[in-house]
Scaffold this active site. Structure first.
Site, PDB file in Angstrom:
ATOM      1  N   GLY A   9      39.912  40.464  31.413  1.00  0.00           N
ATOM      2  CA  GLY A   9      40.428  38.948  31.235  1.00  0.00           C
ATOM      3  C   GLY A   9      39.262  37.677  31.749  1.00  0.00           C
ATOM      4  O   GLY A   9      39.358  37.671  32.725  1.00  0.00           O
ATOM      5  N   GLY A  14      40.553  34.757  35.645  1.00  0.00           N
ATOM      6  CA  GLY A  14      39.456  35.881  35.565  1.00  0.00           C
ATOM      7  C   GLY A  14      38.295  35.442  36.157  1.00  0.00           C
ATOM      8  O   GLY A  14      37.698  36.090  36.989  1.00  0.00           O
ATOM      9  N   LYS A 177      57.344  32.482  41.400  1.00  0.00           N
ATOM     10  CA  LYS A 177      56.111  32.002  40.552  1.00  0.00           C
ATOM     11  C   LYS A 177      56.627  31.628  39.187  1.00  0.00           C
ATOM     12  O   LYS A 177      56.412  30.635  38.701  1.00  0.00           O
ATOM     13  CB  LYS A 177      55.004  33.132  40.430  1.00  0.00           C
ATOM     14  CG  LYS A 177      53.710  32.485  39.407  1.00  0.00           C
ATOM     15  CD  LYS A 177      53.056  31.388  40.154  1.00  0.00           C
ATOM     16  CE  LYS A 177      51.950  30.645  39.515  1.00  0.00           C
ATOM     17  NZ  LYS A 177      50.891  31.484  38.522  1.00  0.00           N
ATOM     18  N   ASN A 181      56.434  28.349  37.267  1.00  0.00           N
ATOM     19  CA  ASN A 181      55.846  28.050  35.737  1.00  0.00           C
ATOM     20  C   ASN A 181      56.913  27.603  35.035  1.00  0.00           C
ATOM     21  O   ASN A 181      56.546  26.832  34.151  1.00  0.00           O
ATOM     22  CB  ASN A 181      55.407  29.581  35.286  1.00  0.00           C
ATOM     23  CG  ASN A 181      53.939  29.837  35.998  1.00  0.00           C
ATOM     24  OD1 ASN A 181      53.842  31.027  36.153  1.00  0.00           O
ATOM     25  ND2 ASN A 181      53.222  28.875  36.039  1.00  0.00           N
TER      26      ASN A 181
HETATM   27  O1  PAF Z   1      50.201  28.511  34.746  1.00  0.00           O
HETATM   28  C1  PAF Z   1      49.394  27.538  35.638  1.00  0.00           C
HETATM   29  O2  PAF Z   1      48.960  26.563  35.296  1.00  0.00           O
HETATM   30  C2  PAF Z   1      49.548  27.776  37.114  1.00  0.00           C
HETATM   31  O3  PAF Z   1      50.432  28.939  37.219  1.00  0.00           O
HETATM   32  C3  PAF Z   1      50.244  26.531  37.803  1.00  0.00           C
HETATM   33  C4  PAF Z   1      50.151  26.880  39.349  1.00  0.00           C
HETATM   34  C5  PAF Z   1      51.382  25.969  37.283  1.00  0.00           C
HETATM   35  C6  PAF Z   1      49.077  25.484  38.040  1.00  0.00           C
HETATM   36  O4  PAF Z   1      48.811  24.814  36.769  1.00  0.00           O
END
Ligand code: PAF
Length: 296
Positions: A9, A14, A177, A181
């Site tokens: 990636g 990446g 996470k 998100n």
């Molecule tokens: O997906 C993203 O953009 C990232 O995981 C985050 C931490 C939300 C920062 O933009």
């Protein structure tokens, strides 16, 4: 086994990890969709500084059987399973495979389909995007990797200043996470704003709060007390630290690419359904973003 890490990636994350691994002395190889073996220079910008980092590249077709002794997967989540499968002939037996993508669902699928793979999962709050040929490291975050006992190959990852650490409870970190998100990515994609606007604009901030109430309720139903208590604080903290960043979902929309919504909000909504928790705000975002957005 000596681990020569290959990164699958070549997007913003990446490339960022190619820089990090190079800093850690791991001489990574960036796997591209095509092309012969070669070298490239990645220009990374952060805090108004720039550095140029040389990295080896190789097209997936040019990989030698057994060449990959460590694989870091940073593709878009939608492509992760197919990308890993394309590398299987080049993967040495027992080579660790670390999945470092947004969203959830891929680990389960790979475990089901390839039970002998040595799979680990990771999550990062680093924010990065590409500005032409320059990689902009917009938010300095932290990376957690885990999946059982800390393996021997992990030592070099912790040896530098790259804020990569072993995580005892990676499932909880992945869920955390996912919540972050869910709170940030769909709103920034829909409103085409940088992460910081979710704090600066009162109407958007109110949206974040409503989304987080639902995220907290699903976490509670899953028995995840920390998620139930901290969803909003986690989201606000990351928004603040990555205020200048374009979320990955916004980048996808701006570049006319398929977004990761099904593995982010989609995963959340299906967990909510399974647990009988109503999540109307998240479900509405899923509906709005689960189809191509016309460019302005
Ligand atoms: O997906 C993203 O953009 C990232 O995981 C985050 C931490 C939300 C920062 O933009």
């Amino acid at each position: 086994m000596i681990h020569r890490w290959h990164i699958l990636g070549a997007g913003a994350i990446g490339r960022l990890f190619a820089c990090k691994l190079q800093h850690l002395g791991l001489a990574p190889v960036l796997v591209l969709r095509e092309g012969a073996r070669g070298d490239t220079i990645i220009t990374r910008r952060w805090d108004e500084r720039e550095e140029s980092i040389p990295v080896t590249t190789v097209g997936v077709e040019a990989l030698e059987p057994g060449e990959i002794t460590g694989l870091l997967v940073t593709t878009k989540v939608n492509h992760a399973v197919a990308a890993v499968e394309a590398c299987l002939p080049a993967l040495a037996e027992g080579a660790p495979v670390i999945l470092l993508h947004n969203g959830m669902g891929v680990l389960e699928e790979l475990r089901r389909n390839h039970p002998t793979l040595s799979l680990y999962a990771g999550t990062t709050t680093d924010g990065a995007y590409r500005d032409g040929e320059v990689l902009v490291h917009a938010g300095l975050g932290e990376t957690d990797i885990g999946g059982g006992e800390v393996p021997d190959w992990f030592a070099p990852f912790e040896s530098g200043e790259e804020r990569v650490r072993w995580c005892e409870d990676i499932d909880a970190a992945l869920w955390k996470k996912l919540l972050i998100n869910c709170a940030i990515n769909p709103l920034t994609a829909l409103h085409r704003c940088r992460n910081g606007a979710l704090l600066d604009n009162p109407a958007l901030r109110a949206e974040v709060e409503l989304l987080c109430e639902e995220l907290a309720a699903v976490s509670a139903a899953r028995g995840n007390a920390r998620g139930a208590g901290c969803a909003l604080d986690w989201a606000l903290g990351v928004i603040q630290r990555t205020a200048d960043n374009q979320s990955s979902m916004l980048q996808d929309v701006l570049n006319g690419r398929e977004t990761e919504i099904r593995y982010i909000t989609g995963y959340l909504v299906s967990e909510a359904e399974r647990l009988g928790v109503p999540v109307p705000r998240n479900a509405a975002l899923l509906r709005q973003l689960d189809s191509p957005i016309p460019s302005h």
